[in-house]
Design an enzyme around this catalytic site. Sequence first.
Site, PDB file in Angstrom:
ATOM      1  N   GLU A 146       0.803  -1.217   0.000  1.00 57.66           N
ATOM      2  CA  GLU A 146       0.000   0.000   0.000  1.00 57.66           C
ATOM      3  C   GLU A 146       0.840   1.274   0.000  1.00 57.66           C
ATOM      4  O   GLU A 146       0.771   2.079   0.916  1.00 57.66           O
ATOM      5  CB  GLU A 146      -0.972  -0.036   1.179  1.00 57.66           C
ATOM      6  CG  GLU A 146      -1.930  -1.203   0.994  1.00 57.66           C
ATOM      7  CD  GLU A 146      -3.048  -1.258   2.005  1.00 57.66           C
ATOM      8  OE1 GLU A 146      -2.767  -1.073   3.191  1.00 57.66           O
ATOM      9  OE2 GLU A 146      -4.195  -1.506   1.611  1.00 57.66           O
TER      10      GLU A 146
ATOM     11  N   GLU B 212      -4.219 -10.531  -0.145  1.00 55.47           N
ATOM     12  CA  GLU B 212      -5.024 -10.441   1.077  1.00 55.47           C
ATOM     13  C   GLU B 212      -6.463 -10.731   0.682  1.00 55.47           C
ATOM     14  O   GLU B 212      -6.959 -10.201  -0.310  1.00 55.47           O
ATOM     15  CB  GLU B 212      -4.952  -9.040   1.702  1.00 55.47           C
ATOM     16  CG  GLU B 212      -3.587  -8.698   2.262  1.00 55.47           C
ATOM     17  CD  GLU B 212      -3.525  -7.288   2.849  1.00 55.47           C
ATOM     18  OE1 GLU B 212      -4.545  -6.761   3.342  1.00 55.47           O
ATOM     19  OE2 GLU B 212      -2.417  -6.713   2.801  1.00 55.47           O
TER      20      GLU B 212
HETATM   21  C1  GAL Z   1      -5.075  -4.021   3.860  1.00 53.81           C
HETATM   22  C2  GAL Z   1      -3.687  -3.805   4.379  1.00 53.81           C
HETATM   23  C3  GAL Z   1      -3.409  -4.541   5.642  1.00 53.81           C
HETATM   24  C4  GAL Z   1      -4.547  -4.353   6.601  1.00 53.81           C
HETATM   25  C5  GAL Z   1      -5.811  -4.813   5.970  1.00 53.81           C
HETATM   26  C6  GAL Z   1      -7.022  -4.609   6.839  1.00 53.81           C
HETATM   27  O1  GAL Z   1      -5.461  -2.991   3.062  1.00 53.81           O
HETATM   28  O2  GAL Z   1      -2.723  -4.152   3.428  1.00 53.81           O
HETATM   29  O3  GAL Z   1      -2.225  -4.072   6.178  1.00 53.81           O
HETATM   30  O4  GAL Z   1      -4.669  -3.013   6.897  1.00 53.81           O
HETATM   31  O5  GAL Z   1      -6.055  -4.073   4.830  1.00 53.81           O
HETATM   32  O6  GAL Z   1      -6.929  -5.157   8.080  1.00 53.81           O
END
Ligand code: GAL
Length: 999
Positions: free
Chosen positions: A426, A502
Amino acid sequence: MLRRSVIGPRRRSNPAKITYYEDLSPGTGALAPRAAFRSDARTLSLNGDWDFRLFPTAAHAEAAEQAEGDGWEKLPVPSHWALHGHGAPQYTNIRYPFPVDPPRVPTENPTGDHRLVFDLPDDWPGPDEGAGGRTLLRFDGVESCYRVRLNGRELGTAKGSRLPHEFDTGPHLLRRGNVLSVRVHQWSSGSYVEDQDMWWLAGIFRGVTLLHRPEGAVRDVFVHAGYDHRTGHGTLRVDADPGGRVTVPELGLTLATGETVTVPGVQPWSAEVPRLYEAQLAIDGERVPLRLGFRTVAVEDGVITVNGRPLLLRGVNRHEFHPDHGRAVPYATMREDVLLMKRHNINAVRTSHYPPDPAFLDLCDEFGLWVIDEADLETHGFTYDDWRGNPADDPAWEEALIDRAARMVERDKNHPSVIMWSLGNESGTGRNLAAMSRWIRDRDPHRLIHYEGDRSCEHTDVYSRMYASHEEVEAIGRRAEKPLDDPRLDARRRALPFIQCEYAHAMGNGPGGLTEYQRLFETYERLQGGFVWEWIDHGLRARDAAGRPYFAYGGDFGEPLHDGNFCADGLLFPDRTPSPGLLEFKKVVEPVGICVDAAARTVRVTNKYDVIDLAGLAFGWSREVEGRRVAEGALEVPPLGPGESAEVALPEAERVREAGSVAQDDADGEEWWTVRAVLADGTAWAPAGHEVAWGQARARGPAATRTPGARITPVRAPSSPSLDGAITLGPGTFDPLDGGLRTLHGLPVAVPPRLNVYRATTDNDRGPDEETSVAAQWHRHAVDRMRHRCDGVTVDGESLVVTARVAPPGGFFGLSVVYRWTGEQTGDATRLDLSVDITPDGEWPCPLPRLGVAMGILAPLDWIEWYGGGPGESYPDTRRAARIGRWATTVDGFQTPYVFPQENGSRGDVRWAELRGPDGGGLRIEGRPAFALTARRWTTGQLEAARHPADLVPGEVLHLDLDVAHHGIGTASCGPGVLAPYELRATRTRFGVGFTLPN
Ligand code: GAL
């Protein structure tokens, strides 16, 4: 060093005074980065109790320098000082906790002086003995910027919290009485590029080591061990500076550094078979043990392969976290993480969002996990200003960012487990990301490059996204995603493999939707799996004013700016107890498909491993009647190769009988068949018998509840209430005014059963958007405040009928309910049945949270035994891990202690449940046909109001929810909400429950 370009193009700072912790340089004085390795050269750990004092600003630290001897306390190293009573932790996700004016940081910059006085061991080699060489001082992790002095002489400064730095002690090291002074600043220019979603925790949080480097010692070593799956040959080249000889005794190999050899017949390394060969690099001054893992990573035909085989990543994002030590994670805990991952069918880790302690990667090599190693880079806070001035795109930051890439790659380049380098997380888009990518590709062309933040994928080898919906992932799977504007980049991206770096945000209860993602990953070759966000809840162990323990999240330390419990979003609770989410994930990603067809008496077994066959697993079948295992045996399954499947016959009745009854057979009961795959032999990560996968199917429906031939007498309700004003119907007494149940089998009913549609909202119900979340809709439409109007209580011969309308204040919609109570007597046993008939009216504007009856019993019933889904909680879209069986636990054991209290603990598909008190009395509840059960010593309102589990004080009443349905869970706290099939809409519904005494 101060560079002229420190001032970014848009963001202008007062250039008056730029200190070493504010300038953009990655530091001064540190040696060039190199591979992490151990050797026969001497090392001395400097971990232990150091002197420490904390100052509110750097200037205070500076001023106090003269006043040696003042205010020192002891602090363990490694540690974070805020977890040892100095200052406090602070949790933010995206927003910087200080004014954004890079590279300047606030004057209020907690600065910790660390001091260690140490002697060298008597036999430490040194120039004075003529042993030659030099001694380095290595720091494996210091947040966020530090200055090192040895005996008053500055060795250097460094930034890059999760990266190693080595300094030459030069002539300053003494035999006795060395004074090592490390000044650590919480905030530095580095903080702008370390805006990861986690606690801000300064300190020397990884080890400090003194290393002797003999004359002629290895400066650096780079192992290149490939594997050609077509020939079955390995290739090996070891580059070292200076050069020497490499031996691999097991392979009978000796080669010179820099020489490439072909090694026939090696076993390749993979996460499934992490075959390592011990080797040694010998040069003049030093012997360095190496562990070789032969493997080749590639993208072939748009698919990631290792050793020619496509991978399916069943991964997790792992932050380093310990509830007492923060990111100073003890080695035993790292090992526990790896074992837990392996035991839960996890095969991959993304080291979100920084390189982990190097020992963690040794464990990944050894036990077998595919790793995406991520650079220590995140500038997410710039998103609030539309990424203007983003360090990832400002040339002034290039050196600092390349340094971060280089320190990661150089340190970790010899780990076979690392298959991808990630540029960071990010950080928007920009030229420095391109420069990092170029640097990495140049240094290590044999691994893939990952970065999620740049959708063009211009600088990466994989297309990676986070939290993309199922629909979008499916389109990507078909290579039919929405095109990029630039046709060249679009064509390039469309040819890339895809991962979700993620997905499935494991915050609180959930995540839902895992099964549907996995189905997509297993269907489309381009979709190579993903990494659940995230491994562990970042809850810090704390005590409230009353001394009760709890896990703290953002705001619990009085931080003015914080992101609450968004840090409690892991598959493990902070103390590493697996949460229901982890058990669900284990089931969803199991590497063996077991699909039982009870009617056909067969089971289809599919090998979903990438590399190994099924020879290492032992299969067994069992037949269960009413949750009791009545027969079991071994099952012969052929050693299927990856991707293969076979239909295997389950034993015929004959063999089932031969297998013998392990419990009394109940010829009439509901019958299930379960097939399990367990480890045939112990492995490094689990003992023999560890369950890897299972499947279950029902062979026969439930028996009639009545004993054949028994005389059943319906109980008639008297047409007028008795003298004490109650209506008695079998084992129940009722209030004649509103039809509420008062007693049940002699137990006082504190909350009479009535329709309940509300649940304490989950993190996923609340979602990130207060306006649009499903919880917001429930609150807007007052679904949390339903009113119950009693429209009539009639005694109709054999039943008591209560009619009611349940509707929210201000609402033009509701639910009409008919509760029909009947009683019956069979011998001495009495039974009370409730059937509930629900008809919605008006237009329901939102889904229902749940649908069922809630009731409260004023009795110390503490033991719950049930036949149904278990042993853990399950909801409509998180029920894969629940198997049908007979389970038992206490009321406490029925709760799932989410760090932030919310709906939890529902056991689904319950055919019957028995509640018992210490004196043996109790209640049996039978579902018609099945129900979901929650049992708590607090109300839904109290659960919703609680902020920590310790707020929930058990009362005298046992509150039960007997639900016919629940709204799904989804993963809207970050990602898609509940999928359509799991939405609970108000529709005509009938269900029933019966109350008897326990058997
Ligand atoms: C993503 C980020 C993580 C965490 C997650 C939400 O956008 O890369 O570090 O913030 O969201 O928990």
